[in-house]
Design an enzyme around this catalytic site. Structure first.
Site, PDB file in Angstrom:
ATOM      1  N   GLU A  31      14.370  -0.198  62.268  1.00 24.85           N
ATOM      2  CA  GLU A  31      14.565   1.163  61.729  1.00 24.85           C
ATOM      3  C   GLU A  31      15.919   1.733  62.147  1.00 24.85           C
ATOM      4  O   GLU A  31      16.004   2.854  62.641  1.00 24.85           O
ATOM      5  CB  GLU A  31      13.430   2.083  62.182  1.00 24.85           C
ATOM      6  N   GLU A  40       5.614  -2.185  57.913  1.00 27.66           N
ATOM      7  CA  GLU A  40       4.664  -1.429  58.742  1.00 27.66           C
ATOM      8  C   GLU A  40       3.837  -0.489  57.880  1.00 27.66           C
ATOM      9  O   GLU A  40       4.317   0.558  57.452  1.00 27.66           O
ATOM     10  CB  GLU A  40       5.400  -0.588  59.808  1.00 27.66           C
TER      11      GLU A  40
END
Ligand code: GAL
Length: 726
Positions: free
Chosen positions: A184, A253
């Protein structure tokens, strides 16, 4: 005869050749549709299981349960600070035996997605970075910084070469089909600009240069350069598109619930919504879905991060913290995966045609030229059922649901029609009362052996390097007999401000109170009147860290500990500022340095018991022995009667306990329909956030197990009980 032996030899040769060729041609590539393994596009179902959050003895069963649940890939991060606890000293044993974990997955016939990071976030202490890294001269985390990049490259290269030497990449015939670099990073890059961009360029090239033979991914990073695939993380990802039209649409995710913090209510996510999110993604061309977490497990020891992450990392995952399947979630997803797999050949072969048969209704049709046909019928309405006419049939859809028709006729699955049983899990007593002994440790004071001094207040981590949660801040305060408060009895007020996370205050050896922060604000202020005597007074502040932060731009710069001001108000002079005077420091508790949690260490002090058993006293150590209950049911300790501290079984830390932190939040009813957020569905309001603490079965002997509890606040150990998860 001759002919026969020739044929046999030829067959052997062909077998050998095939083996050799199959071995070397095992390949993973991708196109706009999917990850392509050995020439075949695949719809892949993946589940996160983090190896150090369970024990090696649990791994085979967890992975088998994932396989039985229809999972193809196991996704794990790599935990740098577990593998390199001090610089250059590596550890790959026991729960950190990464190679063994991957081989267990391989033996089960599943694939691996190895998220090397090495920044991992993951509610893991310091986001996975070793604390020593913060003290490498000139270092700045996750940016274009030479010392940081050198360390990151060294560790990443080390992991890749271990994997290569064990032939674990699919290109070598192993199970690893994907690797992730960073985690991320997109949002950080966006915030810090130019150095972020050059760091991205650098780590992308670094990763690709490691020649793993399998694709790299980056999650939440829109500018992931070719050939790296950018992927989505979130509760829903149907609207995500990769940055190039020749990359597959992947979801790294899909949060199956959410993590728990001490002090907040425990989140959960309804199975109907989770299944809905997956079906919605797959009908919209998604070809890889990972459940984060499929098994969350436990933050053993001091591995959980700040701020205030609980010891349980259950996550409301399909396999619960204890390794038991969590119904109906596990079974409902298994049924979903079966339905999706029945659609696989249609899904990977053509693009869907989309139609809208009514308000809030949508149909995705995958119709191939070779006869395979799959349809997804969706009702996005959050309140009402819908009857959808499709082909020659009519289909009844509950609110917020998708029906899957793998032959374009038969509804084999609907995301809101749960057939899996709703099983209630419970904890039942597993032993008779423990027979406790206690040892009360005295608070440290300025000038005692092992302490050192400095002018002013020091940041905690810079002193402890996280070797312990605890740092003592100690100083002396002289009170003259002329102080007005001596006569008028109005005690002065001590105020201590701390960057976090917990503070216990002792005056002249007496416990005077506690203050603590929360997830929303780790900072705390202790402010209370204190009793001081004429002459010298010993002020001892015990500052406690509850994990180091794991997320945020330059989170390595976040402070912990008593940074001040520390003042005394109500003296003749008004307010005395103690912040700049001489302070003594000491790392850790006495019991820690004596290793009271081990059998050998515990004999170094005198324990008391029976009517002398210490209760409701701060800084108390407790110990007892117990036999393992018969059977295989997972075990836990019910710690409701205790405050805060740490627990060890046979010398191994099962984590921090903090049942005295009562969960705030709103635990109203929760409807599966409608957009989910981590605040939507919660339990445990008004109760301890976490009262049960998992003891892995494999850490126990049949008899004579030593249980040690460190209690900081004060608790009643006679209320602790051993329970079974059934
Ligand atoms: C994600 C992160 C994961 C984990 C998750 C919350 O943003 O990539 O590592 O922290 O949030 O559980």
């Amino acid at each position: 005869m001759l002919m026969e032996s020739f044929t046999r030899r030829r067959n052997c040769y062909i077998l050998f050749l095939c083996f050799f060729v199959c071995y070397v041609t095992a390949s993973v590539t991708y196109d706009h549709k999917a990850i392509v393994i050995n020439g075949k596009r695949r719809i892949l179902i993946s589940g996160s299981i983090h190896y150090p959050r369970s024990t090696p003895q649990m791994w085979p069963d967890l992975i088998q349960k994932a396989k039985d649940g229809g999972v193809d890939v196991i996704e794990t991060y790599v935990f740098w600070n577990g593998h390199e606890p001090s610089q250059g000293k590596y550890y790959f044993e026991d729960r950190f035996d990464l190679v063994k974990f991957i081989k267990v997955v391989q033996q089960a016939g599943l694939y691996v997605h190895l998220r090397i990071g090495p920044y991992v976030c993951a509610e893991w202490n310091f986001g996975g970075f070793p604390v020593w890294l913060k003290y490498v001269p000139g270092v700045a985390f996750r940016t274009d910084n030479e010392p940081f990049k050198a360390a990151m490259q060294k560790f990443t290269t080390k992991i890749v070469s271990i994997m290569k030497s064990e032939n674990l990449f699919q290109s070598q015939g192993g199970p690893i089909i994907l690797s992730q670099i960073e985690n991320e990073y997109g949002p950080v890059e966006w915030e810090i600009g130019a150095p972020g961009k050059s760091y991205t360029k650098w780590f992308s090239q670094m990763a690709v240069g490691l020649n793993t033979g399998v694709p790299w991914v980056m999650c939440k990073q829109e500018d992931a350069p070719d050939p790296i695939i950018d992927t989505c993380n979130g509760y829903y990802c149907e609207n995500f598109s990769p940055n190039k039209n020749y990359k597959p649409k992947m979801w790294t995710e899909n949060w199956t619930g959410w993590y728990t913090d001490f002090g907040t209510a425990v989140p959960y996510r309804p199975a109907e919504d989770l299944a809905f999110s997956v079906a919605r993604f797959v009908q919209n061309r998604g070809s890889y879905v990972n459940y984060y977490m499929y098994h969350g497990g436990t933050n053993f020891g001091r591995t959980s991060s700040g701020l205030f992450i609980a010891t349980s990392y259950d996550y409301d995952a399909p396999i619960d913290e204890y390794g038991l399947i969590s119904e109906p979630k596990w079974g409902h997803l298994r049924d979903l995966h079966k339905a999706i797999k029945q659609c696989e050949s249609a899904l990977v072969s053509v693009d869907p045609t989309v139609s809208w048969p009514g308000k809030n209704l949508e149909v995705h049709l995958y119709k191939t030229s070779f006869g395979a046909c799959a349809a997804f019928l969706a009702n996005y309405d959050t309140g009402s059922w819908a009857k959808v006419a499709f082909g020659n049939g009519h289909y009844d859809l509950p609110p917020w649901s998708i029906s899957i028709l793998p032959d374009c006729k038969t509804e084999v699955f609907n995301t809101a029609k749960v057939r899996a049983p709703r099983v209630h899990r419970s904890m039942t007593p597993a032993n008779s009362a423990f027979n406790w002994q206690s040892y009360n440790e005295q608070p440290a004071f300025s000038g005692e052996s092992g302490s050192w001094t400095a002018n002013g207040l020091l940041e905690q981590l810079s002193q402890t390097w996280d070797k312990s949660d605890y740092l003592w801040y100690m100083t002396d305060v002289n009170i003259s007999p002329n102080e007005g408060f001596i006569k008028n009895g109005q005690n002065p007020v001590l105020t201590a401000m701390s960057a976090g996370h917990v503070l216990h205050v002792f005056i002249n050896g007496q416990f005077w109170g506690t203050a603590y922060g929360s997830l929303d604000n780790p900072k705390l202020t202790f402010s209370n009147s204190v009793k001081l005597r004429v002459g010298n007074n010993k002020i001892s502040l015990l500052s406690v860290a509850v994990g180091l932060s794991n997320v945020g731009v330059h989170y390595e710069k976040w402070n912990v500990g008593v940074l001040g001001p520390v003042t005394l108000k109500g003296l003749n002079e008004g307010t005395r500022d103690l912040s700049k005077q001489k302070w003594s420091y000491k790392i850790g508790l006495k019991g820690e340095s004596l290793n009271l949690h081990t059998t050998s260490g515990s004999s170094s002090v005198k324990w008391t018991q029976g009517s002398f058993l210490s209760k409701k006293q701060p800084l108390t150590w407790y110990k007892t022995t117990f036999n393992a209950p018969a059977g295989n049911d997972p075990l836990a300790l019910d710690m409701s009667s205790m405050g805060k501290g740490e627990i060890w079984v046979n010398g191994q830390s099962i984590g921090r306990h903090w049942p005295a932190y009562i969960a705030r939040g709103n635990c109203g009813s929760c409807n599966y329909a409608g957009t989910f957020t981590d605040k939507k569905c919660r339990t445990n309001c008004g109760q301890p956030t976490q009262k049960w603490y998992h003891i892995p079965r494999s850490w126990l002997n049949p008899s004579g197990n030593v249980l040690v509890v460190l209690e900081e606040w004060g608790g009643d150990p006679t209320g602790i009980s051993l329970v079974k998860r059934t």
